[in-house]
Write a protein that holds these residues in place. Structure first.
Motif, short mmCIF file in Angstrom:
data_model
loop_
_atom_site.label_atom_id
_atom_site.label_comp_id
_atom_site.label_asym_id
_atom_site.label_seq_id
_atom_site.Cartn_x
_atom_site.Cartn_y
_atom_site.Cartn_z
N PRO A 328 -23.57 53.99 -48.50
CA PRO A 328 -23.94 55.24 -48.57
C PRO A 328 -24.05 56.22 -47.43
CG PRO A 328 -25.56 53.71 -49.50
CD PRO A 328 -24.37 52.93 -49.09
N TRP A 333 -16.87 56.69 -46.52
CA TRP A 333 -17.40 56.50 -48.11
C TRP A 333 -17.97 57.91 -48.58
CZ3 TRP A 333 -20.51 57.04 -52.25
CH2 TRP A 333 -20.41 56.47 -53.15
N PRO A 334 -18.90 58.49 -48.08
CA PRO A 334 -19.53 59.56 -48.54
C PRO A 334 -18.26 60.91 -48.37
CG PRO A 334 -20.93 58.70 -46.95
CD PRO A 334 -19.69 57.86 -46.89
N GLU A 335 -17.32 60.73 -47.44
CA GLU A 335 -16.43 61.82 -47.47
C GLU A 335 -15.45 61.68 -48.84
OE1 GLU A 335 -16.18 62.68 -42.90
OE2 GLU A 335 -14.57 61.57 -43.83
N ALA A 337 -16.21 60.55 -51.82
CA ALA A 337 -17.08 60.98 -52.82
C ALA A 337 -17.22 62.52 -52.83
CB ALA A 337 -18.56 60.32 -52.81
N TYR A 338 -17.38 63.06 -51.75
CA TYR A 338 -17.40 64.58 -51.71
C TYR A 338 -15.95 64.86 -52.19
CZ TYR A 338 -17.28 69.28 -49.71
OH TYR A 338 -17.18 70.57 -49.60
N LEU B 71 -17.03 65.37 -42.77
CA LEU B 71 -17.14 66.19 -43.96
C LEU B 71 -18.32 65.80 -44.81
CD1 LEU B 71 -15.86 68.03 -46.21
CD2 LEU B 71 -14.54 65.85 -46.91
N LEU B 145 -27.67 56.79 -54.03
CA LEU B 145 -27.68 58.09 -53.51
C LEU B 145 -26.57 59.07 -53.69
CD1 LEU B 145 -28.65 55.70 -50.86
CD2 LEU B 145 -29.98 57.74 -51.10
N ILE B 147 -23.37 60.81 -53.50
CA ILE B 147 -22.11 60.68 -52.54
C ILE B 147 -22.51 60.43 -51.15
CG2 ILE B 147 -21.08 62.88 -53.84
CD1 ILE B 147 -21.23 64.45 -51.34
N GLY B 148 -23.90 60.24 -51.01
CA GLY B 148 -24.61 59.69 -49.55
C GLY B 148 -24.24 60.56 -48.52
N SER B 149 -24.42 60.09 -47.51
CA SER B 149 -24.44 60.86 -46.26
C SER B 149 -24.89 59.97 -44.93
CB SER B 149 -25.37 62.07 -46.26
OG SER B 149 -25.37 62.90 -44.82
#
Ligand code: FES
Ligand SMILES: [Fe+2]
Lengths: 392, 153
Positions: A328, A333-335, A337-338, B71, B145, B147-149
């Motif tokens: 996370p 990974w977050p990109e 998910a975005y 992003l 969390l 999509i997290g960051s």
């Protein structure tokens, strides 16, 4: 160049039917219900990694496409899976995500079950004598379970073909990396994202979107990617190398840290239809499994895997390697998910109609062929073409 | 010398405000040279503590320098912190500070959602009359969390 009218926007893209997908596959509630039956109800899926159940009586629970499961290593060492529902009045039996228990006792009326799923205790059972309720017929519903390369696979369908026939050799390429020494999960993340499950699958199959990730733009060349397809919609990719020092603040990964049969700069990916991906970055592995909750919500379970028995220092290094791209708080990974959530915002409302998966590079480089293979299998199992699933 | 409780509290609150403002340089200026930032969470699935973020000052600076190129979720984060206990740590002029936090995310359209809750276990030290962070272990209660960051909590 021109924008399009409403009528033009409804028209399918002018490419072969296999090269675009209707947005209805993401948003239609009937399609979602059918996927649960025809895909998730009948395919083998990864429910856990064996290292999560190292000892007799260790268990894990897992909600798979809204079906609660409990996975248990029996006193005999065998891993079994059961529907996590009490035979008496159906209450969810085990609530902890993991633990160790010789028997599971339901909180409600204290019926209890052993690690092989047999009902071994019914309080005040004499009151059932009159109707002849037989405790030996009150066991838990067992779910077919097979272990391959440390992965615990389950299948809700007792009549489905066996695991090896399902896999069609798709795991063979991972034999040395996953079958040489013992591996261990050190990272477990369950994240609910607001997107259809297939939008996440696509992040692991869309070879073109590496352009979106700054870490991939800097560290990897995609032209060398070679895609292999297997019967049943499975895929593997090989041939991509990463230059980690090209990203600010990152060092090289040493040969000494490489996983068995891997070079430290290897990037290899396996996609198992419908909902799992195995990603190997030389020194560390990630496994994704998707559990759809609704057409618009998906639990993404991502595991980080390293070598069992690593020294503390090596484990820490492997965790750092993992966390660069995955997890996370990672930079990749977050990109993804975005991106999955961004597509959901348009397909769920019908604002977007189609997605184009038409890149052709002879199943190399940034070919969209992986998504075409996935949707061909999806269409076959659903009995609906992905380009026009509602036959409109 | 008595413990500089007020300075320690001010440091914790200032850290949150600088992070909320994405004033990375301001945050790094609150950290000692051998600072280490961890984010950890206990996994009941694995029955193990997991490390999700692990940076020394140099790698944290490199990470923060790259933030604009990535992003990431739109909007802002707001960290609500309550400093709980301030206790002497092993070495002189070092204190362990336990705080609880909630981190809220506000979308571009103004919608606010809870992002994460947990505890900051901070180690702070006195240096030239200033209080600085020596270590932060952000122990998460929240494990989903979304999509997290990669922006630190
Ligand atoms: S529902 Fe489980 S014992 Fe009654
Ligand atoms: Fe991606």
């Amino acid at each position: 160049m021109a924008s399009r009218t409403a009528a033009q926007w409804q028209q399918p893209p002018a490419v072969p039917d296999t090269h675009y997908v209707s947005g209805n596959v993401y948003s239609d509630p009937q399609i979602f219900a059918e996927e649960r039956d025809k895909i998730f109800g009948r395919t083998w899926t990864i429910a856990a990694h064996e290292s999560e159940l190292p000892n007799p009586f260790d268990f894990r629970t897992y909600d798979y496409a809204n079906t609660p499961l409990v996975i248990v290593r029996g006193g005999d060492g065998r891993v079994r899976t059961f529907i996590n529902a009490c035979s008496h009045r159906g209450a969810k039996l085990v609530n902890e995500p993991g633990g160790n228990a010789k028997t599971f006792t339901c909180f409600y009326h204290f019926w209890s079950y052993n690690s092989e799923g047999a009902c071994v205790g019914i309080p005040k059972s004499e009151a059932y004598d009159q109707v002849g309720l037989d405790p030996s017929k009150c066991g838990l519903r067992e779910v077919r379970t097979e272990v391959r390369l440390g992965l615990v696979f389950v299948n809700l369908d007792d009549a489905a073909p066996g695991l090896d026939s399902f896999l069609s050799g798709a795991l063979d390429t991972f034999q040395s990396v996953m079958g040489t020494g013992e591996l261990e999960v050190f990272h477990f993340q369950r994240s609910v994202i607001r997107a259809n499950w297939k939008a996440w699958v696509e992040t692991n199959m869309d070879a073109y979107h590496t352009i979106m990730h700054v870490v991939l733009r800097k560290t990897q060349v995609d032209s060398t990617r070679v895609i292999t397809t297997y019967p049943g919609g499975h895929l593997s990719t090989d041939g991509v190398k990463a230059s980690y020092t090209n990203y600010k603040g990152w060092g090289d990964r040493s040969q000494a840290m490489a996983l068995p049969g891997s070079a430290p700069d290897d990037l290899r990916v396996g996609n198992l239809f419908p909902n799992s991906a195995i990603l190997i970055r030389g020194t560390v592995m990630r496994i994704d499994v998707l559990s759809p909750i609704s057409p618009h919500e998906t639990a993404v379970e991502s595991r980080g895997i390293g070598i069992k028995g690593d020294s503390d220092a090596n484990r820490l290094t492997r965790i750092k390697h993992h966390n660069q791209y995955w997890g996370p708080f990672s930079r990749n990974w977050p990109e993804d998910a975005y991106a999955a959530e961004a597509c959901e915002k348009t397909f769920s409302t019908g604002a977007a109609k189609y997605q184009i998966i038409a890149r052709e590079e002879n199943m190399r480089g940034q070919d969209d062929g992986m998504m075409r293979v996935f949707y061909a299998e999806w269409s076959r199992r659903m009995g609906r073409p992905a380009h026009n699933p509602l036959n409109r | 010398m008595s413990a500089p409780f007020e300075d320690i509290r001010a440091l914790i609150y200032r850290a949150s405000l600088t992070l909320d403002r994405e004033d990375w340089i301001g945050f790094l200026a609150l950290c000692a040279a051998d600072f280490r930032y961890l984010i950890t969470a206990y996994s009941p699935e694995l029955r193990k503590r997991m490390i999700w973020f692990d940076h020394d000052l140099e790698s944290l600076k490199a990470l923060l320098d790259m933030v604009p190129q990535h992003l990431r979720r739109h909007g802002t984060l707001l960290r609500h912190v309550s400093v709980g206990m301030i206790e002497p740590a092993g070495s002189p002029d070092c204190y362990t500070v336990t705080s609880t936090f909630q981190c809220l995310h506000t979308e571009l359209d103004g919608t606010t959602r809870l992002y994460a809750v947990g505890r900051y276990i901070d180690t702070v030290t006195m240096s030239d009359g200033r209080v600085l962070f020596l270590g932060r272990d952000t122990q998460l209660e929240t494990r989903d969390l979304g999509i997290g960051s990669h922006v630190p909590l």
